[in-house]
Design an enzyme around this catalytic site. Structure first.
Site, PDB file in Angstrom:
ATOM      1  N   CYS A 262      -2.005   8.278   4.262  1.00  0.00           N
ATOM      2  CA  CYS A 262      -1.984   7.864   2.856  1.00  0.00           C
ATOM      3  C   CYS A 262      -3.255   8.322   2.148  1.00  0.00           C
ATOM      4  O   CYS A 262      -3.314   8.324   0.926  1.00  0.00           O
ATOM      5  CB  CYS A 262      -1.810   6.358   2.747  1.00  0.00           C
ATOM      6  SG  CYS A 262      -2.771   5.471   3.944  1.00  0.00           S
TER       7      CYS A 262
ATOM      8  N   GLU B  16       0.889  -1.169   0.000  1.00  0.00           N
ATOM      9  CA  GLU B  16       0.000   0.000   0.000  1.00  0.00           C
ATOM     10  C   GLU B  16       0.916   1.205   0.000  1.00  0.00           C
ATOM     11  O   GLU B  16       1.629   1.434   0.969  1.00  0.00           O
ATOM     12  CB  GLU B  16      -0.903  -0.079   1.253  1.00  0.00           C
ATOM     13  CG  GLU B  16      -2.033   0.896   1.225  1.00  0.00           C
ATOM     14  CD  GLU B  16      -1.656   2.184   1.889  1.00  0.00           C
ATOM     15  OE1 GLU B  16      -1.097   3.045   1.174  1.00  0.00           O
ATOM     16  OE2 GLU B  16      -1.925   2.334   3.074  1.00  0.00           O
TER      17      GLU B  16
HETATM   18  P1  NAP Z   1       9.449   3.759   3.573  1.00  0.00           P
HETATM   19  O1  NAP Z   1      10.699   4.512   3.294  1.00  0.00           O
HETATM   20  O2  NAP Z   1       8.755   3.201   2.417  1.00  0.00           O
HETATM   21  O3  NAP Z   1       9.823   2.606   4.612  1.00  0.00           O
HETATM   22  C1  NAP Z   1       8.845   1.679   5.053  1.00  0.00           C
HETATM   23  C2  NAP Z   1       9.537   0.372   5.406  1.00  0.00           C
HETATM   24  O4  NAP Z   1      10.011  -0.263   4.213  1.00  0.00           O
HETATM   25  C3  NAP Z   1      10.764   0.557   6.289  1.00  0.00           C
HETATM   26  O5  NAP Z   1      10.812  -0.531   7.166  1.00  0.00           O
HETATM   27  C4  NAP Z   1      11.901   0.515   5.294  1.00  0.00           C
HETATM   28  O6  NAP Z   1      13.072  -0.006   5.860  1.00  0.00           O
HETATM   29  C5  NAP Z   1      11.406  -0.455   4.254  1.00  0.00           C
HETATM   30  N1  NAP Z   1      11.965  -0.143   2.945  1.00  0.00           N
HETATM   31  C6  NAP Z   1      11.871   1.026   2.283  1.00  0.00           C
HETATM   32  N2  NAP Z   1      12.485   0.950   1.092  1.00  0.00           N
HETATM   33  C7  NAP Z   1      12.986  -0.308   1.018  1.00  0.00           C
HETATM   34  C8  NAP Z   1      13.749  -0.988   0.027  1.00  0.00           C
HETATM   35  N3  NAP Z   1      14.103  -0.407  -1.112  1.00  0.00           N
HETATM   36  N4  NAP Z   1      14.111  -2.261   0.284  1.00  0.00           N
HETATM   37  C9  NAP Z   1      13.764  -2.860   1.439  1.00  0.00           C
HETATM   38  N5  NAP Z   1      13.064  -2.256   2.410  1.00  0.00           N
HETATM   39  C10 NAP Z   1      12.679  -0.998   2.198  1.00  0.00           C
HETATM   40  O7  NAP Z   1       8.395   4.631   4.357  1.00  0.00           O
HETATM   41  P2  NAP Z   1       8.569   5.645   5.577  1.00  0.00           P
HETATM   42  O8  NAP Z   1       9.937   5.541   6.164  1.00  0.00           O
HETATM   43  O9  NAP Z   1       7.444   5.393   6.453  1.00  0.00           O
HETATM   44  O10 NAP Z   1       8.336   7.061   4.937  1.00  0.00           O
HETATM   45  C11 NAP Z   1       8.975   7.523   3.779  1.00  0.00           C
HETATM   46  C12 NAP Z   1       7.947   7.939   2.739  1.00  0.00           C
HETATM   47  O11 NAP Z   1       6.940   6.939   2.600  1.00  0.00           O
HETATM   48  C13 NAP Z   1       7.165   9.177   3.098  1.00  0.00           C
HETATM   49  O12 NAP Z   1       7.809  10.346   2.732  1.00  0.00           O
HETATM   50  C14 NAP Z   1       5.888   8.945   2.341  1.00  0.00           C
HETATM   51  O13 NAP Z   1       5.976   9.393   1.019  1.00  0.00           O
HETATM   52  C15 NAP Z   1       5.672   7.498   2.316  1.00  0.00           C
HETATM   53  N6  NAP Z   1       4.700   6.958   3.271  1.00  0.00           N
HETATM   54  C16 NAP Z   1       3.537   6.476   2.796  1.00  0.00           C
HETATM   55  C17 NAP Z   1       2.633   5.919   3.660  1.00  0.00           C
HETATM   56  C18 NAP Z   1       1.363   5.337   3.201  1.00  0.00           C
HETATM   57  O14 NAP Z   1       0.463   5.270   3.991  1.00  0.00           O
HETATM   58  N7  NAP Z   1       1.273   4.847   1.996  1.00  0.00           N
HETATM   59  C19 NAP Z   1       2.903   5.835   5.000  1.00  0.00           C
HETATM   60  C20 NAP Z   1       4.109   6.323   5.467  1.00  0.00           C
HETATM   61  C21 NAP Z   1       4.997   6.870   4.577  1.00  0.00           C
HETATM   62  P3  NAP Z   1      14.352   0.893   6.069  1.00  0.00           P
HETATM   63  O15 NAP Z   1      14.270   1.372   7.437  1.00  0.00           O
HETATM   64  O16 NAP Z   1      15.453  -0.051   5.862  1.00  0.00           O
HETATM   65  O17 NAP Z   1      14.330   2.014   5.094  1.00  0.00           O
END
Ligand code: NAP
Length: 521
Positions: A297, A260
């Site tokens: 989101c 998601e």
């Molecule tokens: P994220 O960067 O997508 O990280 C979420 C989880 O996925 C973390 O545990 C992260 O681990 C892992 N992950 C991310 N990229 C990965 C990859 N390439 N390979 C393996 N694991 C990976 O999300 P976030 O830290 O919550 O926030 C960053 C951005 O996500 C925000 O700026 C926003 O745009 C978006 N976001 C969207 C939602 C939604 O509801 N859809 C919610 C929160 C955030 P690591 O710690 O190793 O990075």
């Protein structure tokens, strides 16, 4: 051992483990400082052990009767409540979210666990189908195996360690290896301890749940490509979700990734309703945009009007109010940076700044921006999610342009239309277009505040989610972790109770084309 002594450790089966030497700390957004506890990064061996234990536990857990699985889920909920204020205070320190919001989120988390408990106790969710022709064919949903689940940063309780993904996977009869979000490791530890106590207290097999701490993408990657993992559930960024999806499809045995990844959740304001109550709508809309510093989101990142006087008045009202909306601290410095970069990119690509609220250093300010429909279609990147309290106004010159714009939009979690009855009848075509674009269509409401119930869909066409068929909220979420199994020509004594003629569980079944919940086969 006392809970405080356990922080910083992985939970591998029922044991806490600290094999690694690399550590990390969580950041307190309100104090803008690193919190003192250190957490160990999971090692490759710990990840492998957790998955192997989960695979072994699955062979037992899949056969645990639904009433016992329900007791397990209810005990997790009880233990989360018993963790008391420490849980809420820890989550607040790590996320910067207010205690009242977290109390609501804890209620939602425990309610989700209890709903899944009652769903599986009732039993009809298995979707039993019986056809007694020649041959005799019967089917029901069965659990798929070990699920790797990634916690979201923006819901440290409800989309995290005991959140909807975990509740639905455990309810289905799957086992879970959970990758904690590094923004709230101590919160994750407290909830994982509540699950561990429930595993032991209700006699569930060791390995039914494990938790890994990590700041490295490598951990998530290793979990996704592990041959004993059967599916992945993820909430977060498009980049993260897509990377895991790609890794899963490149496996020798590809597996589904239910990611998601958020969306811009367009809101269409039609002319009649703006004339009738534009002023009230302007206030309500900005509340939705800035709620929780925009970190949902379902945040409405785009709104669309057609050019007329009522739309001008509405936008002027928004311009007037935006300056008074609160700025706030975001969940992590990375999310703040991504937000500020997103606003800068919008302006660089031609969006005009209509207004902003002042904020302190390191706070995210609400922004109101504007672009024409032509420009929005020329630069599709303008319609990508900017996670935070901003919204982009797109002004369409004509009704045709409005429809063309809606038709050009990518898949969304939600799409909203505000209109009078006359507006809605006149713009039936808009609703028709939006049916293909979103998982949840809303009339005269706002997308933030996802209802959690049996009927909700929190998913949508790509790129809102990878398979659009799923939902990560509501009881239908359970079907992401099951598959249909067909039993052909089975003697009665080998059939599961759900498919036996006598219907011992008294569940609703489709028997020779008729829905029945008695034994009348
Ligand atoms: P994220 O960067 O997508 O990280 C979420 C989880 O996925 C973390 O545990 C992260 O681990 C892992 N992950 C991310 N990229 C990965 C990859 N390439 N390979 C393996 N694991 C990976 O999300 P976030 O830290 O919550 O926030 C960053 C951005 O996500 C925000 O700026 C926003 O745009 C978006 N976001 C969207 C939602 C939604 O509801 N859809 C919610 C929160 C955030 P690591 O710690 O190793 O990075």
């Amino acid at each position: 051992m006392h809970q405080q002594e356990l922080t910083g450790l992985q939970l591998i089966g029922n044991s806490f483990s600290a094999a690694g030497t690399q550590t990390f700390q969580a950041f307190a957004p309100l104090q803008q400082q690193w919190l003192p506890q250190t957490f160990r990064e999971a090692t490759a061996e710990e990840i492998d052990t957790a998955v192997k234990l989960a695979a072994r536990a699955f062979t037992t857990y899949k056969k645990v009767p639904a009433t016992q699985r329900a007791a397990f889920l209810n005990t997790i909920a009880d233990n989360i409540i018993a963790a008391g204020d420490v849980l809420l205070e820890t989550a607040s320190a790590e996320s910067g979210l207010p205690l009242a919001r977290l109390q609501g989120e804890r209620d939602r988390t425990t309610a989700q666990l209890r709903w899944f408990a009652s769903l599986i106790t009732e039993g009809s969710w298995v979707n039993a189908r019986i056809d007694t022709g020649m041959p005799d064919v019967r089917q029901m949903q069965i659990p798929v195996g070990v699920i790797g689940i990634f916690g979201a940063s923006n819901f440290p309780l409800a989309f995290s360690v005991a959140g909807g993904d975990v509740a639905s996977a455990l309810a289905a009869g799957c086992t879970v290896v959970f990758k904690a979000h590094p923004a709230h490791p101590h919160t994750s530890h407290i909830v994982a301890s509540a699950i561990r106590d429930a595993v032991i207290g209700t006699g569930m097999p060791e390995g039914v749940f494990s938790l890994l701490h990590s700041t490295s993408h490598e951990t998530g990657h290793q979990l996704t490509v592990h041959p004993l993992v059967s599916a992945i559930a993820f909430t977060g960024s498009f980049r993260g979700g897509k990377a895991l999806y790609d890794a899963a499809t490149r496996r020798e045995t590809p597996i589904p990734v239910y990611a998601e990844m958020g969306s811009v959740n367009p809101v269409f304001f039609l002319p009649g309703i703006l004339k009738e109550k534009g002023t009230t709508l302007a206030e309500q809309f900005l509340q939705s945009v800035t709620l929780g510093v925009g970190q949902f989101c379902t945040n409405p990142g785009i709104f669309v009007t057609t050019k007329d006087t009522a739309a001008d008045v509405f936008v002027a009202g928004l311009q007037q109010h935006i300056a008074g909306m609160p700025a706030g601290y975001m969940l992590t410095p990375g999310i703040l940076q991504a937000y500020n970069n997103g606003i800068a990119t919008l302006q660089r690509e031609g969006a005009q700044l209509l207004g902003a609220a002042p904020g302190a250093a390191q706070q995210a300010s609400p922004y109101l921006l504007q672009i024409s429909a032509e420009k929005a279609q020329e630069h599709p990147s303008l319609c990508h999610e900017v996670f935070g309290p901003s919204t982009l106004h797109i002004s369409a010159n004509t009704r045709d342009e409005l429809y063309k714009l809606a038709g050009a939009m990518e898949g969304q979690l939600t799409a909203t239309v505000h209109g009078t009855e006359e507006d809605l009848r006149e713009h039936a075509e808009l609703l028709d277009i939006l049916r293909e674009k979103a998982g949840r269509l809303i009339i005269n409401g706002f997308p933030t505040g996802v209802p959690v119930n049996h009927a909700v869909v929190h998913g949508g066409p790509w790129p809102a989610t990878t398979p659009a068929a799923g939902t990560s909220v509501g009881t239908m979420a359970i079907y992401r972790f099951t598959r249909g199994l067909c039993f052909q020509g089975f003697p009665a004594y080998l059939l599961p109770p759900e498919l036996q003629d006598e219907n011992p569980l008294n569940i609703w079944r489709l028997v020779n084309g008729k829905f029945l919940n008695d034994t009348n086969i």
